[in-house]
Design a protein around this motif. Sequence first.
Motif, PDB file in Angstrom:
ATOM      1  N   THR A  43       0.829  -1.215   0.000  1.00  0.00           N
ATOM      2  CA  THR A  43       0.000   0.000   0.000  1.00  0.00           C
ATOM      3  C   THR A  43       0.860   1.261   0.000  1.00  0.00           C
ATOM      4  O   THR A  43       0.402   2.324  -0.383  1.00  0.00           O
ATOM      5  CB  THR A  43      -0.940   0.042   1.227  1.00  0.00           C
ATOM      6  N   LEU A  44       2.101   1.123   0.415  1.00  0.00           N
ATOM      7  CA  LEU A  44       3.014   2.272   0.415  1.00  0.00           C
ATOM      8  C   LEU A  44       3.857   2.302  -0.862  1.00  0.00           C
ATOM      9  O   LEU A  44       4.757   3.135  -0.995  1.00  0.00           O
ATOM     10  CB  LEU A  44       3.931   2.215   1.649  1.00  0.00           C
ATOM     11  N   ASP A  45       3.588   1.385  -1.773  1.00  0.00           N
ATOM     12  CA  ASP A  45       4.362   1.277  -3.015  1.00  0.00           C
ATOM     13  C   ASP A  45       5.846   1.131  -2.740  1.00  0.00           C
ATOM     14  O   ASP A  45       6.674   1.877  -3.269  1.00  0.00           O
ATOM     15  CB  ASP A  45       4.110   2.511  -3.904  1.00  0.00           C
ATOM     16  N   VAL A  46       6.138   0.159  -1.924  1.00  0.00           N
ATOM     17  CA  VAL A  46       7.496  -0.011  -1.432  1.00  0.00           C
ATOM     18  C   VAL A  46       7.769  -1.497  -1.259  1.00  0.00           C
ATOM     19  O   VAL A  46       6.842  -2.290  -1.118  1.00  0.00           O
ATOM     20  CB  VAL A  46       7.626   0.774  -0.095  1.00  0.00           C
ATOM     21  N   GLN A  47       9.014  -1.898  -1.293  1.00  0.00           N
ATOM     22  CA  GLN A  47       9.366  -3.288  -1.041  1.00  0.00           C
ATOM     23  C   GLN A  47       9.251  -3.600   0.452  1.00  0.00           C
ATOM     24  O   GLN A  47       9.489  -2.711   1.279  1.00  0.00           O
ATOM     25  CB  GLN A  47      10.801  -3.572  -1.492  1.00  0.00           C
ATOM     26  N   PRO A  48       8.882  -4.838   0.821  1.00  0.00           N
ATOM     27  CA  PRO A  48       8.748  -5.194   2.242  1.00  0.00           C
ATOM     28  C   PRO A  48      10.002  -4.856   3.042  1.00  0.00           C
ATOM     29  O   PRO A  48       9.900  -4.393   4.194  1.00  0.00           O
ATOM     30  CB  PRO A  48       8.531  -6.703   2.206  1.00  0.00           C
ATOM     31  N   SER A  49      11.135  -5.041   2.457  1.00  0.00           N
ATOM     32  CA  SER A  49      12.386  -4.790   3.179  1.00  0.00           C
ATOM     33  C   SER A  49      12.543  -3.329   3.586  1.00  0.00           C
ATOM     34  O   SER A  49      13.266  -3.021   4.529  1.00  0.00           O
ATOM     35  CB  SER A  49      13.571  -5.238   2.338  1.00  0.00           C
ATOM     36  N   ALA A  50      11.871  -2.439   2.863  1.00  0.00           N
ATOM     37  CA  ALA A  50      11.989  -1.007   3.170  1.00  0.00           C
ATOM     38  C   ALA A  50      11.458  -0.677   4.558  1.00  0.00           C
ATOM     39  O   ALA A  50      11.929   0.254   5.212  1.00  0.00           O
ATOM     40  CB  ALA A  50      11.246  -0.186   2.124  1.00  0.00           C
ATOM     41  N   LEU A  51      10.470  -1.485   5.004  1.00  0.00           N
ATOM     42  CA  LEU A  51       9.864  -1.222   6.309  1.00  0.00           C
ATOM     43  C   LEU A  51      10.861  -1.395   7.438  1.00  0.00           C
ATOM     44  O   LEU A  51      10.716  -0.798   8.504  1.00  0.00           O
ATOM     45  CB  LEU A  51       8.666  -2.161   6.528  1.00  0.00           C
ATOM     46  N   TYR A  52      11.883  -2.223   7.176  1.00  0.00           N
ATOM     47  CA  TYR A  52      12.841  -2.528   8.236  1.00  0.00           C
ATOM     48  C   TYR A  52      13.877  -1.432   8.416  1.00  0.00           C
ATOM     49  O   TYR A  52      14.776  -1.548   9.238  1.00  0.00           O
ATOM     50  CB  TYR A  52      13.481  -3.893   7.992  1.00  0.00           C
ATOM     51  N   TRP A  53      13.752  -0.380   7.580  1.00  0.00           N
ATOM     52  CA  TRP A  53      14.572   0.789   7.864  1.00  0.00           C
ATOM     53  C   TRP A  53      13.876   1.609   8.958  1.00  0.00           C
ATOM     54  O   TRP A  53      14.517   2.197   9.812  1.00  0.00           O
ATOM     55  CB  TRP A  53      14.765   1.646   6.608  1.00  0.00           C
ATOM     56  N   HIS A  54      12.536   1.577   8.969  1.00  0.00           N
ATOM     57  CA  HIS A  54      11.754   2.360   9.927  1.00  0.00           C
ATOM     58  C   HIS A  54      11.531   1.630  11.253  1.00  0.00           C
ATOM     59  O   HIS A  54      11.485   2.260  12.306  1.00  0.00           O
ATOM     60  CB  HIS A  54      10.391   2.712   9.317  1.00  0.00           C
ATOM     61  N   PHE A  55      11.379   0.321  11.185  1.00  0.00           N
ATOM     62  CA  PHE A  55      11.111  -0.464  12.389  1.00  0.00           C
ATOM     63  C   PHE A  55      11.993  -1.711  12.435  1.00  0.00           C
ATOM     64  O   PHE A  55      12.212  -2.352  11.405  1.00  0.00           O
ATOM     65  CB  PHE A  55       9.639  -0.889  12.442  1.00  0.00           C
ATOM     66  N   ALA A  56      12.444  -2.029  13.613  1.00  0.00           N
ATOM     67  CA  ALA A  56      13.338  -3.176  13.776  1.00  0.00           C
ATOM     68  C   ALA A  56      12.621  -4.478  13.411  1.00  0.00           C
ATOM     69  O   ALA A  56      13.212  -5.387  12.833  1.00  0.00           O
ATOM     70  CB  ALA A  56      13.866  -3.241  15.199  1.00  0.00           C
TER      71      ALA A  56
END
Lengths: 212, 212
Positions: A43-56
């Motif tokens: 939904t954020l038009d982003v790869q799943p791995s990108a989320l791990y920059w924001h949250f551990a």
Amino acid sequence: MTKPESVGSKYTRHSRDDVVAAALNILDEHGLPDLTMRRLAATLDVQPSALYWHFANKQTLLASIADQIVSRATLPGQTEHEWKGATRAEAEALRDALLAFRDGAEVVSSTLALGLGAGEAQKRLSGAIRGGGFDQGRSEVAAAALLHFILGHVSHEQQRLQADSLGVVPQEHSADPANATTGARGREAFDFGITLLLSGLELQIHAGTLSD
Amino acid sequence: MTKPESVGSKYTRHSRDDVVAAALNILDEHGLPDLTMRRLAATLDVQPSALYWHFANKQTLLASIADQIVSRATLPGQTEHEWKGATRAEAEALRDALLAFRDGAEVVSSTLALGLGAGEAQKRLSGAIRGGGFDQGRSEVAAAALLHFILGHVSHEQQRLQADSLGVVPQEHSADPANATTGARGREAFDFGITLLLSGLELQIHAGTLSD
DNA sequence: ACCTGAACACCGTTCAAGT
DNA sequence: ACCTGAACACCGTTCAAGT
């Protein structure tokens, strides 16, 4: 408003708050089981791995979501002066905040052990209780009892809400008049539980021991 | 004892009870996150798909596990005659049963909405409460309040137990004397919560309304 | 009555590398 | 500061077929 600044970069970039906002959206519209890292990323038009920059990890993200839900629990008038009314008002506000998001109670429950999210809620409750002249320790234990009841009750309520909407209604459990924790009787049963705890606590004012 | 009859068949065969017993084993030794259908199948020397002959889905299996845990909550002496003592005894027995299995409270909680597992627990509690002369409706709502507190409290306790064992101790939250729901103080805080609810309920004997 | 084999449609998380 | 691409090590569930 959910969209980021979109300064002339190559692709969309998001802040930590953007991620939490999008997660709250998915939670409310599709429920906790559908709140996956992969779906959130999509939904954020982003790869799943990108989320791990924001949250551990996902657990940390859920804690932030819980924080948001609990922080929305604001008192309407703040015109209560005696501790029982004040504590009840905090409990009602918390219930409303949990009900405002699908599966809200379950999310907050899951972060209870980490001291995040629910920690803020417990502080509000124990603060109101302290107005009755109880010492710190007693106020905190009583607040924990209130919180356990609140989370359990609302969680139950929300589980039934979505079980009913899915048509998974075993036997008469749905409209059962004896099952007093659902629907219109939800608020009533909630108030009753709070009453039991508060009046029980009031009796403790002139008691020195934890026993009966 | 966990092994099946092993009559001269080509491979090992299991009963529904064998599966539940093996699942309880995994739960207690490795915790709920490790209780996967694939892992369970592996310990039974069976393909994952074989489990779906015994259970429609994982949720149903968890319900059977919850039933087992709750059914182990037996009263020691049964020498209580007045309702408060009897209800407290039921609550303590339930707490002990939940603590007897790792993540026991969470498993039972997750099946609460389905009326399975926890339903038996609520019946016991409301039965004891009825001994005080409360009508059916009030007894059930009060039992639900007790159950929510019990499940929330023990669940919290067990979450902390395993968080501590994993070394994931944020700040002072572990040995914090203010956190009165853990360790040796767990029983104390539990009893306190039960006392609040029971004494609050006692006051309701001469009250006609649900409000304060 | 109970299980296999194979597949379907997913998960959370890591990590080197890019801009 | 924030993201890609590719991979690793998993999930629950279905279903035709076997014994």
